[in-house]
Every structure is written in C-alpha cells, then in structure tokens.
Design a protein around this motif. Structure first.
Motif, mmCIF file in Angstrom:
data_model
loop_
_atom_site.group_PDB
_atom_site.id
_atom_site.type_symbol
_atom_site.label_atom_id
_atom_site.label_comp_id
_atom_site.label_asym_id
_atom_site.label_seq_id
_atom_site.Cartn_x
_atom_site.Cartn_y
_atom_site.Cartn_z
ATOM 1 N N ASP A 1 0.838 -1.190 0.000
ATOM 2 C CA ASP A 1 0.000 0.000 0.000
ATOM 3 C C ASP A 1 0.874 1.242 0.000
ATOM 4 O OD1 ASP A 1 -2.194 -1.583 0.076
ATOM 5 O OD2 ASP A 1 -2.595 -1.297 2.198
ATOM 6 N N LYS A 2 0.456 2.212 -0.767
ATOM 7 C CA LYS A 2 1.187 3.478 -0.856
ATOM 8 C C LYS A 2 0.456 4.534 -0.045
ATOM 9 C CE LYS A 2 4.146 1.891 -3.809
ATOM 10 N NZ LYS A 2 5.551 1.775 -3.549
ATOM 11 N N SER A 3 1.199 5.442 0.551
ATOM 12 C CA SER A 3 0.648 6.497 1.379
ATOM 13 C C SER A 3 0.215 7.685 0.522
ATOM 14 C CB SER A 3 1.694 6.950 2.394
ATOM 15 O OG SER A 3 1.291 8.123 3.044
ATOM 16 N N ALA A 4 -1.008 8.146 0.744
ATOM 17 C CA ALA A 4 -1.503 9.306 0.015
ATOM 18 C C ALA A 4 -0.753 10.566 0.444
ATOM 19 C CB ALA A 4 -2.999 9.477 0.246
ATOM 20 N N THR A 5 -0.393 10.641 1.714
ATOM 21 C CA THR A 5 0.329 11.813 2.205
ATOM 22 C C THR A 5 1.716 11.894 1.571
ATOM 23 O OG1 THR A 5 -0.854 11.651 4.297
ATOM 24 C CG2 THR A 5 1.122 13.001 4.275
ATOM 25 N N ALA A 6 2.416 10.776 1.558
ATOM 26 C CA ALA A 6 3.754 10.764 0.954
ATOM 27 C C ALA A 6 3.672 11.067 -0.537
ATOM 28 C CB ALA A 6 4.431 9.416 1.178
ATOM 29 N N ALA A 7 2.723 10.452 -1.219
ATOM 30 C CA ALA A 7 2.574 10.678 -2.658
ATOM 31 C C ALA A 7 2.202 12.134 -2.947
ATOM 32 C CB ALA A 7 1.517 9.746 -3.236
ATOM 33 N N GLY A 8 1.316 12.697 -2.139
ATOM 34 C CA GLY A 8 0.912 14.088 -2.336
ATOM 35 C C GLY A 8 2.043 15.064 -2.111
ATOM 36 N N LEU A 9 2.834 14.819 -1.066
ATOM 37 C CA LEU A 9 3.967 15.702 -0.791
ATOM 38 C C LEU A 9 5.048 15.584 -1.864
ATOM 39 C CD1 LEU A 9 4.305 15.344 3.078
ATOM 40 C CD2 LEU A 9 3.530 17.348 1.788
ATOM 41 N N LEU A 10 5.308 14.361 -2.296
ATOM 42 C CA LEU A 10 6.272 14.182 -3.392
ATOM 43 C C LEU A 10 5.800 14.892 -4.650
ATOM 44 C CD1 LEU A 10 7.258 10.442 -2.961
ATOM 45 C CD2 LEU A 10 8.774 12.411 -2.735
ATOM 46 N N GLN A 11 4.512 14.784 -4.929
ATOM 47 C CA GLN A 11 3.968 15.417 -6.125
ATOM 48 C C GLN A 11 3.970 16.934 -5.994
ATOM 49 O OE1 GLN A 11 3.511 13.724 -8.774
ATOM 50 N NE2 GLN A 11 2.734 15.360 -10.026
ATOM 51 N N LEU A 12 3.711 17.428 -4.793
ATOM 52 C CA LEU A 12 3.675 18.870 -4.582
ATOM 53 C C LEU A 12 5.051 19.502 -4.756
ATOM 54 C CD1 LEU A 12 1.828 21.230 -3.785
ATOM 55 C CD2 LEU A 12 2.422 20.767 -1.410
ATOM 56 N N PHE A 13 6.087 18.853 -4.198
ATOM 57 C CA PHE A 13 7.416 19.457 -4.225
ATOM 58 C C PHE A 13 8.280 19.005 -5.409
ATOM 59 C CE2 PHE A 13 6.266 19.790 0.318
ATOM 60 C CZ PHE A 13 6.284 21.170 0.400
ATOM 61 N N LEU A 14 8.065 17.788 -5.905
ATOM 62 C CA LEU A 14 8.875 17.270 -7.005
ATOM 63 C C LEU A 14 8.014 16.819 -8.184
ATOM 64 C CD1 LEU A 14 11.361 15.170 -4.851
ATOM 65 C CD2 LEU A 14 11.798 17.382 -5.914
ATOM 66 N N GLY A 15 6.801 17.303 -8.236
ATOM 67 C CA GLY A 15 5.851 16.875 -9.253
ATOM 68 C C GLY A 15 6.217 17.298 -10.658
ATOM 69 N N LEU A 16 7.041 18.305 -10.782
ATOM 70 C CA LEU A 16 7.488 18.725 -12.108
ATOM 71 C C LEU A 16 8.238 17.596 -12.802
ATOM 72 C CD1 LEU A 16 7.531 21.193 -13.990
ATOM 73 C CD2 LEU A 16 9.715 21.804 -12.988
ATOM 74 N N PHE A 17 8.810 16.702 -12.008
ATOM 75 C CA PHE A 17 9.534 15.553 -12.545
ATOM 76 C C PHE A 17 8.734 14.255 -12.404
ATOM 77 C CE2 PHE A 17 12.658 18.571 -10.815
ATOM 78 C CZ PHE A 17 13.168 19.011 -12.019
ATOM 79 N N GLY A 18 7.481 14.332 -11.950
ATOM 80 C CA GLY A 18 6.606 13.162 -11.860
ATOM 81 C C GLY A 18 6.942 12.210 -10.727
ATOM 82 N N ILE A 19 7.665 12.673 -9.719
ATOM 83 C CA ILE A 19 8.132 11.793 -8.659
ATOM 84 C C ILE A 19 6.972 11.179 -7.878
ATOM 85 C CG2 ILE A 19 9.540 11.656 -6.561
ATOM 86 C CD1 ILE A 19 11.121 12.099 -9.166
ATOM 87 N N GLY A 20 5.943 11.938 -7.593
ATOM 88 C CA GLY A 20 4.794 11.401 -6.871
ATOM 89 C C GLY A 20 4.083 10.314 -7.655
ATOM 90 N N ARG A 21 3.992 10.483 -8.951
ATOM 91 C CA ARG A 21 3.365 9.465 -9.806
ATOM 92 C C ARG A 21 4.240 8.234 -9.935
ATOM 93 N NH1 ARG A 21 -1.965 9.323 -11.357
ATOM 94 N NH2 ARG A 21 -2.736 11.427 -11.423
ATOM 95 N N PHE A 22 5.553 8.407 -9.997
ATOM 96 C CA PHE A 22 6.443 7.243 -10.000
ATOM 97 C C PHE A 22 6.272 6.465 -8.698
ATOM 98 C CE2 PHE A 22 9.220 9.372 -13.269
ATOM 99 C CZ PHE A 22 9.147 8.358 -14.207
ATOM 100 N N TYR A 23 6.114 7.165 -7.588
ATOM 101 C CA TYR A 23 5.960 6.526 -6.284
ATOM 102 C C TYR A 23 4.718 5.635 -6.227
ATOM 103 C CZ TYR A 23 4.872 6.093 -1.313
ATOM 104 O OH TYR A 23 4.537 5.610 -0.080
ATOM 105 N N ILE A 24 3.605 6.096 -6.789
ATOM 106 C CA ILE A 24 2.383 5.294 -6.711
ATOM 107 C C ILE A 24 2.249 4.299 -7.858
ATOM 108 C CG2 ILE A 24 1.130 6.988 -5.367
ATOM 109 C CD1 ILE A 24 -0.379 7.802 -7.879
ATOM 110 N N GLY A 25 3.156 4.332 -8.802
ATOM 111 C CA GLY A 25 3.151 3.349 -9.876
ATOM 112 C C GLY A 25 2.420 3.765 -11.136
ATOM 113 N N SER A 26 2.068 5.030 -11.272
ATOM 114 C CA SER A 26 1.441 5.539 -12.494
ATOM 115 C C SER A 26 2.542 6.023 -13.433
ATOM 116 C CB SER A 26 0.476 6.678 -12.168
ATOM 117 O OG SER A 26 -0.547 6.249 -11.332
ATOM 118 N N THR A 27 3.235 5.076 -14.043
ATOM 119 C CA THR A 27 4.444 5.435 -14.784
ATOM 120 C C THR A 27 4.166 6.205 -16.070
ATOM 121 O OG1 THR A 27 4.458 3.243 -15.779
ATOM 122 C CG2 THR A 27 5.838 3.570 -13.841
ATOM 123 N N GLN A 28 3.060 5.953 -16.733
ATOM 124 C CA GLN A 28 2.791 6.677 -17.982
ATOM 125 C C GLN A 28 2.586 8.162 -17.717
ATOM 126 O OE1 GLN A 28 -0.525 4.504 -19.574
ATOM 127 N NE2 GLN A 28 0.809 3.120 -20.716
#
Length: 82
Positions: A1-28
């Motif tokens: 299971d992936k954390s929504a908080t961790a994914a949201g924070l990754l996306q908020l601060f590093l989302g320009l590079f898609g890091i939050g999406r890589f974390y949750i497995g949405s690679t496309q």
C-alpha cells in the motif's frame, strides 16, 4: 500500500519531474510529467519558448497533488491510497 500523504507531498514538491506518480506506480503519467518538466527547464533557461511548458508543468503538478490528497487518485494497480 502506498501512502496518500507521501505521494501528495512528493507530487507537490517534485511533481514537475513526476516523482509522486512514479511513487504510486502511475508510470505513464509520470513519464509525461517528466518530459514536460525537463522540456520546460531546458528550453526555459535558454529561450522563452520553454516557459509556458514550465508553467504548465508546475500547475499540472499542483493540481495532481491536490487530487492525490483528496483521494481521487489510485495507485498503479487500481487500489486506493491509504
């Protein structure tokens, strides 16, 4: 299971590079965000041509982080983030 908080924070601060999406497995989507972000950064530094892409990528990342925080995004396997 992936954390929504961790994914949201990754996306908020590093989302320009898609890091939050890589974390949750949405690679496309992550690869698309990475391409837009890199294009905007590379061409935004040398000419004004990349600035709209850079701005669009940042807005996309912020909206995506909000969607992750509100629970509207599922992981790569279709499971709800915890």
């Amino acid at each position: 299971d992936k954390s929504a908080t961790a994914a949201g924070l990754l996306q908020l601060f590093l989302g320009l590079f898609g890091i939050g999406r890589f974390y949750i497995g949405s690679t496309q989507i992550a690869v698309a965000q990475l391409c837009v972000g890199l294009f905007g950064l590379i061409f935004g530094l040398f000419c004004l041509f990349g600035l709209p892409a850079l701005l669009g990528g940042m807005v996309w990342a912020i909206i995506d982080a909000i969607l992750i925080f509100t629970g509207d995004v599922k992981d790569g396997y279709g499971r709800k983030l915890r």
